[in-house]
Design a protein around this motif. Structure first.
Motif, PDB file in Angstrom:
ATOM      1  N   ASN A 128      -2.452  21.836  42.513  1.00 37.31           N
ATOM      2  CA  ASN A 128      -3.771  22.092  41.929  1.00 37.31           C
ATOM      3  C   ASN A 128      -3.814  23.322  41.040  1.00 37.31           C
ATOM      4  O   ASN A 128      -4.354  23.291  39.937  1.00 37.31           O
ATOM      5  N   SER A 129      -3.260  24.438  41.520  1.00 39.72           N
ATOM      6  CA  SER A 129      -3.342  25.700  40.766  1.00 39.72           C
ATOM      7  C   SER A 129      -2.661  25.594  39.409  1.00 39.72           C
ATOM      8  O   SER A 129      -3.170  26.095  38.398  1.00 39.72           O
ATOM      9  N   GLY A 143      -6.863  17.251  33.543  1.00 41.66           N
ATOM     10  CA  GLY A 143      -6.173  17.430  34.815  1.00 41.66           C
ATOM     11  C   GLY A 143      -6.908  16.674  35.909  1.00 41.66           C
ATOM     12  O   GLY A 143      -8.119  16.463  35.826  1.00 41.66           O
ATOM     13  N   LEU A 144      -6.169  16.264  36.937  1.00 47.28           N
ATOM     14  CA  LEU A 144      -6.740  15.615  38.112  1.00 47.28           C
ATOM     15  C   LEU A 144      -6.463  16.505  39.307  1.00 47.28           C
ATOM     16  O   LEU A 144      -5.306  16.749  39.649  1.00 47.28           O
ATOM     17  N   VAL A 145      -7.524  17.021  39.927  1.00 44.56           N
ATOM     18  CA  VAL A 145      -7.376  17.979  41.023  1.00 44.56           C
ATOM     19  C   VAL A 145      -8.215  17.539  42.221  1.00 44.56           C
ATOM     20  O   VAL A 145      -9.185  16.797  42.092  1.00 44.56           O
ATOM     21  N   THR A 146      -7.842  18.030  43.406  1.00 39.48           N
ATOM     22  CA  THR A 146      -8.598  17.734  44.625  1.00 39.48           C
ATOM     23  C   THR A 146      -9.505  18.885  45.021  1.00 39.48           C
ATOM     24  O   THR A 146     -10.259  18.773  45.973  1.00 39.48           O
ATOM     25  N   GLN A 147      -9.423  19.995  44.283  1.00 41.96           N
ATOM     26  CA  GLN A 147     -10.306  21.139  44.521  1.00 41.96           C
ATOM     27  C   GLN A 147     -10.923  21.550  43.195  1.00 41.96           C
ATOM     28  O   GLN A 147     -10.209  21.770  42.211  1.00 41.96           O
ATOM     29  N   GLN A 148     -12.245  21.681  43.153  1.00 42.19           N
ATOM     30  CA  GLN A 148     -12.916  22.043  41.917  1.00 42.19           C
ATOM     31  C   GLN A 148     -12.609  23.492  41.548  1.00 42.19           C
ATOM     32  O   GLN A 148     -12.737  24.383  42.393  1.00 42.19           O
ATOM     33  N   HIS A 158     -16.473  14.077  39.134  1.00 44.37           N
ATOM     34  CA  HIS A 158     -15.881  13.385  40.277  1.00 44.37           C
ATOM     35  C   HIS A 158     -15.480  11.995  39.807  1.00 44.37           C
ATOM     36  O   HIS A 158     -16.333  11.168  39.495  1.00 44.37           O
ATOM     37  N   ILE A 159     -14.173  11.733  39.745  1.00 48.98           N
ATOM     38  CA  ILE A 159     -13.694  10.479  39.175  1.00 48.98           C
ATOM     39  C   ILE A 159     -13.387   9.432  40.242  1.00 48.98           C
ATOM     40  O   ILE A 159     -13.239   8.256  39.954  1.00 48.98           O
ATOM     41  N   GLY A 160     -13.299   9.862  41.508  1.00 51.76           N
ATOM     42  CA  GLY A 160     -13.021   8.908  42.574  1.00 51.76           C
ATOM     43  C   GLY A 160     -12.481   9.606  43.808  1.00 51.76           C
ATOM     44  O   GLY A 160     -12.371  10.833  43.851  1.00 51.76           O
ATOM     45  N   ASP A 161     -12.171   8.823  44.824  1.00 52.73           N
ATOM     46  CA  ASP A 161     -11.601   9.348  46.066  1.00 52.73           C
ATOM     47  C   ASP A 161     -10.246   8.697  46.302  1.00 52.73           C
ATOM     48  O   ASP A 161     -10.085   7.494  46.062  1.00 52.73           O
ATOM     49  N   TYR A 270     -11.119  15.100  41.171  1.00 49.36           N
ATOM     50  CA  TYR A 270     -11.940  15.562  40.059  1.00 49.36           C
ATOM     51  C   TYR A 270     -11.136  15.562  38.757  1.00 49.36           C
ATOM     52  O   TYR A 270      -9.962  15.968  38.731  1.00 49.36           O
ATOM     53  N   LEU A 271     -11.776  15.090  37.706  1.00 48.20           N
ATOM     54  CA  LEU A 271     -11.207  15.154  36.365  1.00 48.20           C
ATOM     55  C   LEU A 271     -11.726  16.416  35.702  1.00 48.20           C
ATOM     56  O   LEU A 271     -12.938  16.656  35.674  1.00 48.20           O
ATOM     57  N   ILE A 272     -10.833  17.246  35.185  1.00 47.87           N
ATOM     58  CA  ILE A 272     -11.255  18.483  34.522  1.00 47.87           C
ATOM     59  C   ILE A 272     -10.707  18.538  33.101  1.00 47.87           C
ATOM     60  O   ILE A 272      -9.620  18.033  32.813  1.00 47.87           O
ATOM     61  N   HIS A 273     -11.488  19.119  32.216  1.00 47.45           N
ATOM     62  CA  HIS A 273     -11.017  19.458  30.873  1.00 47.45           C
ATOM     63  C   HIS A 273     -11.852  20.629  30.371  1.00 47.45           C
ATOM     64  O   HIS A 273     -12.843  21.019  31.013  1.00 47.45           O
ATOM     65  N   LYS A 274     -11.458  21.196  29.263  1.00 44.61           N
ATOM     66  CA  LYS A 274     -12.138  22.369  28.733  1.00 44.61           C
ATOM     67  C   LYS A 274     -13.604  22.030  28.426  1.00 44.61           C
ATOM     68  O   LYS A 274     -13.887  21.010  27.800  1.00 44.61           O
TER      69      LYS A 274
END
Length: 296
Positions: A128-129, A143-148, A158-161, A270-274
């Motif tokens: 994640n980091s 990025g796909l992470v399990t911690q926001q 939140h893209i799914g579980d 979670y899906l993250i981007h800038k």
């Protein structure tokens, strides 16, 4: 760096071969055209033209600068044209995610690239980091992470579980899971094994599982290579807990028994981007694929 305005004036002058007409074409004065040419010659450190009244001849150096100006203008025009387009079938796709998701999703991504060769897939498996750092530094666009992440510089959705699976040898099908059984099997350890096993047993909704003492379970193997973790279990040795993506993408999937708990244990993904940075259209197909894959 050569001034683009001087190059444009020089290119136009060469093609028109007349100072006054060049000035008219560029909506400049004739002295302005002359000044641009002089400044370009100073920047190049070479004489570019030999004047013959209001006309001229190119020097050898002038011919080279003219060819460069043509190439520069063509590349600039191509760049401006590309910037106006947002082709969903062309360009790089850069994603950071866990190793298990990378192993699962990468073949699906390559199948899309095979259909649309203008795409270029870049996937980095990371914790994640590191995923957060990659998106922060623009190494990866999503990025796909399990911690926001706590930083406000990211847009997070939140893209799914993704379920966690307790996986054992096939011969364990139908057997009651308790301390004695897991002690007898032993744990196939990997970097996240104890964390995953503890969570699974605690959150599965079964009193018999939550009472199991993970610290008492012996280890029968350890491997930090994701693709190899399930091999001993397929051979009848040990058990472990892994995300669904690592298991369904395994070549030994059919040789495994996956336990069904009363309550599904899963990680939010979670899906993250800038933030304030719209993703190009080509990412839409991939985010939809990820979302659909998590629902299957």
């Amino acid at each position: 760096m050569l001034n683009p305005n001087w190059l444009k004036t020089f290119k136009t002058l060469v093609e028109i071969n007349h100072f006054t007409k060049t000035a008219e074409a560029l909506f400049m004065t004739q002295p302005g055209v002359t000044q641009h040419i002089q400044k370009l010659e100073q920047a190049c450190g070479a004489e570019l033209i030999i004047k013959q009244g209001k006309r001229f001849e190119l020097t050898e150096q002038g011919q080279k600068v003219y060819e460069y100006a043509n190439q520069f203008m063509e590349e600039q025009q191509q760049l401006l044209s590309e910037l106006k387009q947002d082709d969903e079938n062309k360009g790089p796709i850069s994603i950071s995610c866990s190793g298990s998701l990378a192993q699962w999703l990468y073949p699906m991504f390559i199948a899309i690239q095979k259909q649309y060769p203008g795409l270029a897939i870049e996937v980095e498996a990371a914790p994640n980091s590191k995923i957060i750092d990659n998106v922060h530094s623009n190494t990866s666009s999503i990025g796909l992470v399990t911690q926001q992440p706590s930083s406000g510089e990211f847009e997070i959705s939140h893209i799914g579980d993704e379920e966690l699976y307790l996986v054992m040898p096939k011969r364990m099908h139908g057997k009651e899971i308790d301390q004695e059984l897991l002690d007898e099997l032993g744990m196939v350890k990997h970097p996240d094994a104890e964390h995953y096993v503890s969570r699974y047993l605690r959150e599965s909704g079964e009193a018999s599982l939550s009472s199991i003492r993970v610290s008492k379970i012996p280890a029968v193997s350890y491997v930090n290579q994701l693709s190899q973790i399930l091999y001993p279990i397929a051979q009848g040795i040990g058990f472990t807990v892994l995300p669904k993506s690592a298991i369904v993408s395994s070549p030994w999937y059919d040789e495994l028994y996956i336990y069904s708990p009363q309550k599904i244990v899963s990680d939010k993904l979670y899906l993250i981007h800038k933030a304030n940075r719209q993703l190009p259209a080509r990412y839409q197909r991939f985010t939809q694929l990820i979302k659909q894959s998590l629902q299957d």
